[in-house]
Design a protein around this motif. Structure first.
Motif, PDB file in Angstrom:
ATOM      1  N   UNK A 155     -29.743  -7.724  34.450  1.00 42.47           N
ATOM      2  CA  UNK A 155     -30.933  -8.278  35.128  1.00 42.47           C
ATOM      3  C   UNK A 155     -31.697  -7.391  35.624  1.00 42.47           C
ATOM      4  N   UNK A 156     -32.918  -6.997  35.216  1.00 45.67           N
ATOM      5  CA  UNK A 156     -33.628  -5.906  35.643  1.00 45.67           C
ATOM      6  C   UNK A 156     -34.174  -5.937  36.868  1.00 45.67           C
ATOM      7  N   UNK A 157     -34.534  -7.108  37.270  1.00 46.01           N
ATOM      8  CA  UNK A 157     -35.132  -7.605  38.663  1.00 46.01           C
ATOM      9  C   UNK A 157     -34.096  -7.610  39.944  1.00 46.01           C
ATOM     10  N   UNK A 158     -33.179  -6.633  39.751  1.00 46.91           N
ATOM     11  CA  UNK A 158     -32.149  -7.125  40.742  1.00 46.91           C
ATOM     12  C   UNK A 158     -32.215  -7.035  42.051  1.00 46.91           C
ATOM     13  N   UNK A 159     -33.443  -6.420  42.564  1.00 52.64           N
ATOM     14  CA  UNK A 159     -33.846  -6.653  43.948  1.00 52.64           C
ATOM     15  C   UNK A 159     -33.926  -7.920  44.385  1.00 52.64           C
ATOM     16  N   UNK A 160     -34.377  -8.926  43.499  1.00 49.00           N
ATOM     17  CA  UNK A 160     -34.777 -10.391  43.523  1.00 49.00           C
ATOM     18  C   UNK A 160     -33.627 -11.188  42.805  1.00 49.00           C
ATOM     19  N   UNK A 161     -32.449 -10.611  42.920  1.00 50.36           N
ATOM     20  CA  UNK A 161     -31.277 -11.439  42.022  1.00 50.36           C
ATOM     21  C   UNK A 161     -30.936 -12.750  42.924  1.00 50.36           C
ATOM     22  N   UNK A 162     -30.605 -12.406  44.251  1.00 45.73           N
ATOM     23  CA  UNK A 162     -29.735 -13.128  45.177  1.00 45.73           C
ATOM     24  C   UNK A 162     -30.863 -14.532  45.400  1.00 45.73           C
ATOM     25  N   UNK A 163     -32.265 -14.093  45.740  1.00 48.66           N
ATOM     26  CA  UNK A 163     -33.244 -15.076  45.728  1.00 48.66           C
ATOM     27  C   UNK A 163     -33.318 -16.048  44.657  1.00 48.66           C
ATOM     28  N   UNK A 164     -33.398 -15.238  43.416  1.00 43.43           N
ATOM     29  CA  UNK A 164     -33.576 -15.897  42.236  1.00 43.43           C
ATOM     30  C   UNK A 164     -32.505 -17.049  41.811  1.00 43.43           C
TER      31      UNK A 164
END
Length: 384
Positions: free
Chosen positions: A254-263
């Motif tokens: 998942x390339x948007x790992x900075x937003x992983x937990x929020x997503x």
């Protein structure tokens, strides 16, 4: 809303705990690499079950607690309702949690020839962290630095129990601004890079569950019912599809790992939103729903028990193999059957002998306190 059990919520609890069980197979049950598990983990991770638990907890707790506290007219009533809530949580959660902390510690001392349960010193410190509800902070501190102990899953329980302690205070402090406070809490976390410390105090899924509960009390909530999910297989397909998407988002692919937990928190809240209507959208009535409902109703015990069960099976296999006699022990399928059979047995015993009796005692104590001390309005009390 009614306090009656919502079957789709039980289904989600089952999905969450099964995901966590699968996630911990490699490393807790199997110490050697299992090629099939390695291939699956490369494409899908299932630790997001914890975030789904958070969203469920926020929704279930808030749908009963917020109306109770907002209906208070005196400070005395507010503290009585808060006391009753805390007492129910204590009797619901702590007896099982403390029992399995004690059993893990005993196993570490007396059933640890293989070393599966880890060192006594680490488990003593982990037990203290579990009892005093700071296991999440110890978990963050230990991350890749030192041995935590065999009760590492207690980090999420500590976070939930901190939420249960502080949430009634947040309700009365924020009052009419509670929605905005929760939205700010979610927004800040979604756009924040998660350090190990922020990973163990993540409350966005909890806050989203609370917001759902507040929205569900509004008249317009029913207008948003996803009625299209009543079509054949639509609900089940949605559950599988969102589950697969969550599993992908939990991987490094998942390339948007900075937003992983929020997503993941947002998608978990979407599942809880669908389930909240109590229309069996996610899983129609039938044998599969009953099975998942049973797992969901025992999910708390399963969550507590699965790691010690995995480690106990490892210890048993070690002892059988050390005899030098021919044995099927150690084969992955046999290992899985032993572990899951043990989890089913122990979780059922825990549910019947610990969870339900202690939950009933807590409810009886709250009822007794309510009849023994009727609320007397005080003219000088402030409004809730």
């Amino acid at each position: 809303m009614s306090g009656k059990r919502i079957m789709d919520i039980e289904v989600l609890r089952a999905v969450a705990v099964l995901g966590v069980l699968f996630h911990h197979l490699q490393g807790s049950l199997f110490t050697d690499n299992v090629p099939l598990l390695e291939q699956i983990h490369a494409r899908a991770q299932h630790w997001w079950g914890v975030d789904l638990f958070f969203a469920i907890s926020g929704f279930v707790i808030a749908r009963s607690l917020i109306p109770a506290l907002q209906g208070c007219t005196t400070r005395q009533e507010y503290w009585a309702q808060t006391r009753n809530f805390w007492l129910r949580r204590v009797f619901r959660l702590l007896p099982s949690a403390w029992l399995w902390l004690a059993l893990i510690l005993l196993a570490c001392v007396f059933l640890n020839r293989s070393g599966a349960f880890g060192s006594v010193s680490a488990n003593l410190q982990a037990t203290l962290a579990g009892v005093l509800q700071y296991a999440n902070f110890r978990f963050a501190d230990s991350f890749f630095h030192y041995e935590y102990g065999s009760s590492f899953v207690y980090w999420s329980l500590a976070l939930e129990e901190q939420f249960y302690l502080l949430f009634p205070l947040l309700i009365v402090l924020c009052r009419k601004h509670l929605v905005w406070a929760l939205l700010a809490l979610v927004a800040v976390q979604i756009f924040t890079v998660r350090t190990p410390l922020l990973m163990v105090v993540r409350t966005d899924a909890l806050a989203l569950g609370v917001l759902l509960a507040m929205w569900s009390a509004q008249p317009g909530y029913q207008r948003w019912r996803p009625t299209f999910l009543h079509r054949p297989w639509a609900g089940v397909s949605t559950l599988i599809g969102i589950g697969l998407l969550l599993s992908f988002m939990a991987t490094d692919r998942f390339t948007l790992s900075a937003y992983r937990i929020g997503s993941i928190a947002v998608l978990s809240a979407v599942l809880v939103w669908i389930a909240s209507y109590n229309r069996d959208y996610l899983m129609p009535a039938g044998a599969v729903q009953r099975l998942l409902g049973w797992i969901g109703s025992r999910s708390y015990g399963i969550y507590l028990i699965h790691i010690p069960a995995y480690l106990l099976v490892r210890e048993l296999i070690f002892r059988l193999q050390s005899t030098g006699l021919p044995s099927p022990a150690g084969h992955p399928i046999v290992t899985l059957v032993l572990a899951f059979g043990l989890i089913v047995l122990l979780s059922e015993l825990n549910y019947r002998l610990v969870e339900m009796p202690m939950r009933n005692r807590g409810a009886a104590l709250v009822k007794r306190l309510g009849t023994a001390r009727p609320a007397v309005p005080s003219s000088g009390a402030t409004s809730c």
